[in-house]
Motif scaffolding. Structure first.
Motif, PDB file in Angstrom:
ATOM      1  N   HIS A  60       0.857  -1.194   0.000  1.00  0.00           N
ATOM      2  CA  HIS A  60       0.000   0.000   0.000  1.00  0.00           C
ATOM      3  C   HIS A  60       0.886   1.233   0.000  1.00  0.00           C
ATOM      4  O   HIS A  60       2.096   1.132   0.233  1.00  0.00           O
ATOM      5  CB  HIS A  60      -0.923   0.006   1.230  1.00  0.00           C
ATOM      6  CG  HIS A  60      -0.199   0.078   2.536  1.00  0.00           C
ATOM      7  ND1 HIS A  60       0.349  -1.022   3.159  1.00  0.00           N
ATOM      8  CD2 HIS A  60       0.094   1.137   3.347  1.00  0.00           C
ATOM      9  CE1 HIS A  60       0.929  -0.665   4.273  1.00  0.00           C
ATOM     10  NE2 HIS A  60       0.802   0.657   4.424  1.00  0.00           N
ATOM     11  N   GLU A 107       6.176   7.337   6.626  1.00  0.00           N
ATOM     12  CA  GLU A 107       5.789   6.539   7.800  1.00  0.00           C
ATOM     13  C   GLU A 107       7.048   6.013   8.472  1.00  0.00           C
ATOM     14  O   GLU A 107       8.009   5.647   7.787  1.00  0.00           O
ATOM     15  CB  GLU A 107       4.920   5.361   7.335  1.00  0.00           C
ATOM     16  CG  GLU A 107       4.613   4.351   8.435  1.00  0.00           C
ATOM     17  CD  GLU A 107       3.679   3.240   7.961  1.00  0.00           C
ATOM     18  OE1 GLU A 107       3.153   3.330   6.815  1.00  0.00           O
ATOM     19  OE2 GLU A 107       3.505   2.280   8.726  1.00  0.00           O
ATOM     20  N   HIS A 114       4.721  -0.063   0.093  1.00  0.00           N
ATOM     21  CA  HIS A 114       5.428  -0.793   1.154  1.00  0.00           C
ATOM     22  C   HIS A 114       4.530  -1.862   1.768  1.00  0.00           C
ATOM     23  O   HIS A 114       3.328  -1.875   1.531  1.00  0.00           O
ATOM     24  CB  HIS A 114       5.953   0.172   2.224  1.00  0.00           C
ATOM     25  CG  HIS A 114       4.891   0.967   2.903  1.00  0.00           C
ATOM     26  ND1 HIS A 114       4.343   2.090   2.346  1.00  0.00           N
ATOM     27  CD2 HIS A 114       4.266   0.806   4.102  1.00  0.00           C
ATOM     28  CE1 HIS A 114       3.432   2.593   3.167  1.00  0.00           C
ATOM     29  NE2 HIS A 114       3.350   1.820   4.249  1.00  0.00           N
ATOM     30  N   HIS A 152       0.955   5.659   1.193  1.00  0.00           N
ATOM     31  CA  HIS A 152       0.320   6.797   1.872  1.00  0.00           C
ATOM     32  C   HIS A 152       0.647   8.031   1.035  1.00  0.00           C
ATOM     33  O   HIS A 152       1.793   8.503   1.038  1.00  0.00           O
ATOM     34  CB  HIS A 152       0.860   6.957   3.295  1.00  0.00           C
ATOM     35  CG  HIS A 152       0.691   5.701   4.096  1.00  0.00           C
ATOM     36  ND1 HIS A 152      -0.537   5.241   4.506  1.00  0.00           N
ATOM     37  CD2 HIS A 152       1.594   4.798   4.525  1.00  0.00           C
ATOM     38  CE1 HIS A 152      -0.380   4.101   5.161  1.00  0.00           C
ATOM     39  NE2 HIS A 152       0.907   3.808   5.190  1.00  0.00           N
TER      40      HIS A 152
HETATM   41 MN    MN Z   1       1.913   2.077   5.723  1.00  0.00          MN
END
Ligand code: MN
Ligand code: GLV
Length: 218
Positions: free
Chosen positions: A108, A115, A154, A110
Motif C-alpha cells: 500500500h 511513515e 510498502h 500513503h
Molecule cells: Mn503504511
C-alpha cells in the motif's frame, strides 16, 4: 555575470517549497476539527474554542492489540484526525498495526505522509519499492525502527511464530492509505478488465478471478 540576488531568491523558493512536502503549518495554536461540519476545506474547520476540551487531544484506542478477523491476518488501528480532532492542522498522526503469525499488511502507499514504525512485539519482514522498482527490505525486531518514504509502495509480513505489532507515526494528520490490490481490483466502478489484463499480461478470466477473491464477502 549572474547577480547574487538570483540564487538567493531561488534558495528561498526551494525553502518554501520544501515546507510544502508534508501537511501545511498551523496558523494558530489549535484548530480542533469540527468533524460534523458540512463545510469542506483543506483539512477540517475548527470548532469554537469554548467547546474545546482535553478529550479532543486524547485517544486510548492504541493501548491493546486489535482483534484480527480478516484473511490477511493484520489489523491497522488509526489514531488520526478522525479519531483525535485536536490533530487538525498539526501534521502528525499514529497507528498501531497488529499481525497474527503469517499475517501481512499488504502492499500500500500513503499519498500524504512518510511513515516510521517502531516494533512493539515480535519480528517483521518489511520493505518498500523505489520508483526504480528496487526493493529495499529487511527484518526488524522489538525496539527497532524502519522508515517508509512518502508515497512509496510498502508492506510488512509476520513470518514469525508469535504475534507481532508496531507503532507507526506519520507526518500527516490523515496520511491516506491506498492498498494496491484493492485500488486496482476492487475499485468502484471497476477498473475495466481489459485495462488490467493488458497491464498484468494475463487473461480477463484471471482478472475476474482476482476481482472475485477481493470482493467484500457477504
Ligand atoms: Mn503504511
Ligand atoms: C503500516 O504500513 C501502516 O500504514 O499502518
Amino acid at each position: 555575470m549572474t547577480s547574487p540576488a538570483v540564487p538567493l531568491s531561488l534558495l528561498l523558493l526551494f525553502a518554501i517549497l520544501s515546507n510544502t512536502f508534508a501537511d501545511p503549518d498551523p496558523l494558530q495554536d489549535t484548530c480542533v476539527a469540527d468533524l460534523s461540519s458540512g463545510v469542506t476545506i483543506n483539512g477540517f474547520v475548527c470548532k469554537p474554542s469554548n467547546n474545546v476540551s482535553a478529550n479532543d487531544f486524547f485517544f486510548d484506542g492504541l493501548k491493546n492489540p486489535g482483534l484480527i478477523n480478516n484473511s490477511l491476518g493484520s489489523l491497522v488501528t488509526a489514531a488520526n484526525v478522525l479519531k483525535i480532532p485536536g490533530l487538525n492542522t498539526l501534521g502528525v498522526s499514529l497507528a498501531r498495526v497488529d499481525y497474527a503469525p503469517g499475517g501481512v499488511n499488504p502492499p500500500h502507499t500513503h499519498p500524504r505522509a512518510t511513515e516510521i514504525v517502531f516494533v512493539l512485539e515480535g519480528e517483521l519482514e518489511v520493505g518498500f519499492i523505489t520508483t526504480a522498482n528496487i526493493l529495499i527490505t529487511r527484518t526488524i525486531m522489538v525496539g527497532e525502527v524502519f522508515t517508509f518514504p512518502k508515497g512509496l509502495v510498502h508492506f510488512q509480513i509476520n513470518n514469525g511464530v508469535g504475534n507481532a505489532s508496531v507503532l507507526a507515526a506519520f507526518n500527516s494528520q490523515l496520511p491516506g492509505t491506498q492498498a494496491i490490490a484493492l485500488a486496482l481490483f476492487a475499485a468502484s466502478p471497476p477498473v475495466p478488465d481489459n485495462v488490467l489484463a493488458k497491464a498484468f499480461q494475463i487473461g480477463t478470466m484471471e482478472v475476474d478471478n482476482i476481482k472475485s477473491g477481493l470482493a467484500p464477502k457477504k
